[in-house]
Design an enzyme around this catalytic site. Structure first.
Site, PDB file in Angstrom:
ATOM      1  N   ASN A  69       0.844  -1.194   0.000  1.00 36.84           N
ATOM      2  CA  ASN A  69       0.000   0.000   0.000  1.00 36.84           C
ATOM      3  C   ASN A  69       0.870   1.231   0.000  1.00 36.84           C
ATOM      4  OD1 ASN A  69      -0.427   1.942   2.487  1.00 36.84           O
ATOM      5  ND2 ASN A  69       0.176  -0.047   3.343  1.00 36.84           N
ATOM      6  N   ALA A  70       0.338   2.263  -0.656  1.00 36.71           N
ATOM      7  CA  ALA A  70       0.985   3.576  -0.616  1.00 36.71           C
ATOM      8  C   ALA A  70      -0.122   4.612  -0.461  1.00 36.71           C
ATOM      9  CB  ALA A  70       1.796   3.820  -1.878  1.00 36.71           C
ATOM     10  N   ASN A 127       4.266   7.590  14.941  1.00 34.27           N
ATOM     11  CA  ASN A 127       4.641   6.891  13.708  1.00 34.27           C
ATOM     12  C   ASN A 127       5.866   7.558  13.096  1.00 34.27           C
ATOM     13  OD1 ASN A 127       4.858   5.667  11.247  1.00 34.27           O
ATOM     14  ND2 ASN A 127       2.859   6.338  10.462  1.00 34.27           N
ATOM     15  N   CYS A 130       6.706   5.606   8.375  1.00 32.96           N
ATOM     16  CA  CYS A 130       5.898   5.409   7.168  1.00 32.96           C
ATOM     17  C   CYS A 130       6.786   5.455   5.923  1.00 32.96           C
ATOM     18  CB  CYS A 130       4.812   6.476   7.041  1.00 32.96           C
ATOM     19  SG  CYS A 130       3.829   6.161   5.554  1.00 32.96           S
ATOM     20  N   GLY A 244       1.840  -9.351  10.063  1.00 33.19           N
ATOM     21  CA  GLY A 244       1.443 -10.633   9.493  1.00 33.19           C
ATOM     22  C   GLY A 244       0.656 -11.554  10.392  1.00 33.19           C
ATOM     23  N   GLY A 265      -3.253  -6.164  11.680  1.00 34.59           N
ATOM     24  CA  GLY A 265      -3.397  -5.179  10.612  1.00 34.59           C
ATOM     25  C   GLY A 265      -4.110  -5.727   9.402  1.00 34.59           C
TER      26      GLY A 265
END
Ligand code: FMN
Length: 309
Positions: A69-70, A127, A130, A244, A265
């Site tokens: 994902n971006a 965070n 990212c 995972g 997630g």
């Protein structure tokens, strides 16, 4: 009754199962399919001072055993969060951790300071990891930048500060050490791994940003290794394992290598019921293993192959 509660800084979580930032909205979106009482906490989508549109589409691509994902940290910005999201978050039957991002040390501090007085916010996940925005990993890869960030953010809030680390570094324990030495109450790891996918027809990228963050079952071995390395550094603060997890067994492996809680997630996309099953499955497993509390399992890893009966 087996005790599956756990402690993250000053926060007592009823269960060690947290939902990961960016994969569970703001909690209420899932309330018709998930009993939110099963969660130790919800981590909200990353929040910045100003709203962000995120990256142009396509922004996700499914891979073998996972996804890229971006998204690019799309969010509504601090003030819209306070007026629009906080009233919903106040009603959740679980703890709320707000995931914070910024382009500068000041931006992180502004978000934390503003939300410090909001009662439903139990703490922050900072965070620093990212991979999908320019300089998104700066604070997770440069010890000096990480130290500067912590020195500015720690004094603005007494709430729990959990720092989310990146696997896209040479020595994850080094950054963990800097965060811990500068006031982090907990560490969460890992964020996504930098990856890419190619479309042979166009010979171009599958996602517009070219590179994206890899997550899902395929990253679990990397995540376990990272948690193990940080646990081995014995920093004296809790570790929250992420990466995972799609079954109780996966979560148990993280506890064994040293995590006191885990985040779920990508699995929320293909098996949102997992989070409903986990607390009952964990209690049953502890009973079978004659453990009074899940805490007895944490950090019991032994480096000798085949030594546990
Ligand atoms: C679609 C998507 C969006 C994400 N957005 C964020 C985010 O906004 N902030 C953040 O810290 N992590 C974000 N993450 C990373 C996850 O929180 C988690 O660290 C990562 O996906 C690894 O866990 P998993 O393999 O269980 O998904 C995102 C992950 C995905 C798949």
């Amino acid at each position: 009754m087996i005790d599956i509660s756990t402690q993250i800084g000053s926060l007592k979580l009823d269960t060690p199962f947290i939902v990961a930032s960016g994969t569970f909205g703001y909690g209420s979106e899932y309330s018709s399919i998930v009993d939110l009482n099963n969660l130790g906490a919800v981590v909200t989508k990353s929040l910045s001072v100003l709203s962000r549109e995120g990256n142009p589409p396509p922004r996700i691509w499914e891979t073998t055993g996972g996804m890229l994902n971006a998204i690019g940290l799309e969010n509504c910005g601090l003030e819209a969060f306070v007026s629009g999201r906080v009233p919903e978050l106040e009603k959740l039957p679980t703890k709320v951790l707000v995931n914070v991002v910024g382009n500068s040390v000041e931006e992180y501090a502004t978000v934390c300071a503003r939300l410090d007085s909001v009662p439903c916010v139990a703490g922050f996940e900072i965070n620093i990891s990212c991979p999908n925005v320019k300089h998104g990993c700066r604070f997770a890869s440069d010890p000096g930048d990480c130290e500067r960030l912590m020195k500015r953010v720690r004094p603005v809030t007494k709430k729990t500060l959990m720092v989310k680390l990146s696997p896209n570094v040479t020595d994850i324990a080094e950054i963990a050490r800097v965060a811990a030495a500068n006031g982090a109450d907990a560490l969460s790891l890992i964020n996504t791994l930098l990856g890419m996918a190619v479309d042979l027809k166009t010979r171009g990228p599958r996602i517009a940003n070219v590179t994206g963050g890899l997550s899902g079952p395929c990253v679990k071995p990397v995540a376990l290794r990272c948690v193990y390395q940080v646990a081995k550094a014995k920093l004296g603060i809790p570790i929250v394992g992420i990466g995972g997890i799609r079954s109780l067994e996966d979560a148990l492996e993280f506890f064994v290598v040293g995590a006191t809680a885990v985040q779920i997630g990508t699995t929320n996309y293909f098996d949102p019921d997992l989070i409903n099953r986990l607390p009952g499955e964990l209690r049953a497993w502890c009973e079978k293993e004659e453990l009074a509390s899940v805490r007895e399992l944490v950090g019991t890893f032994t480096e000798t192959c085949g030594s546990h009966p």
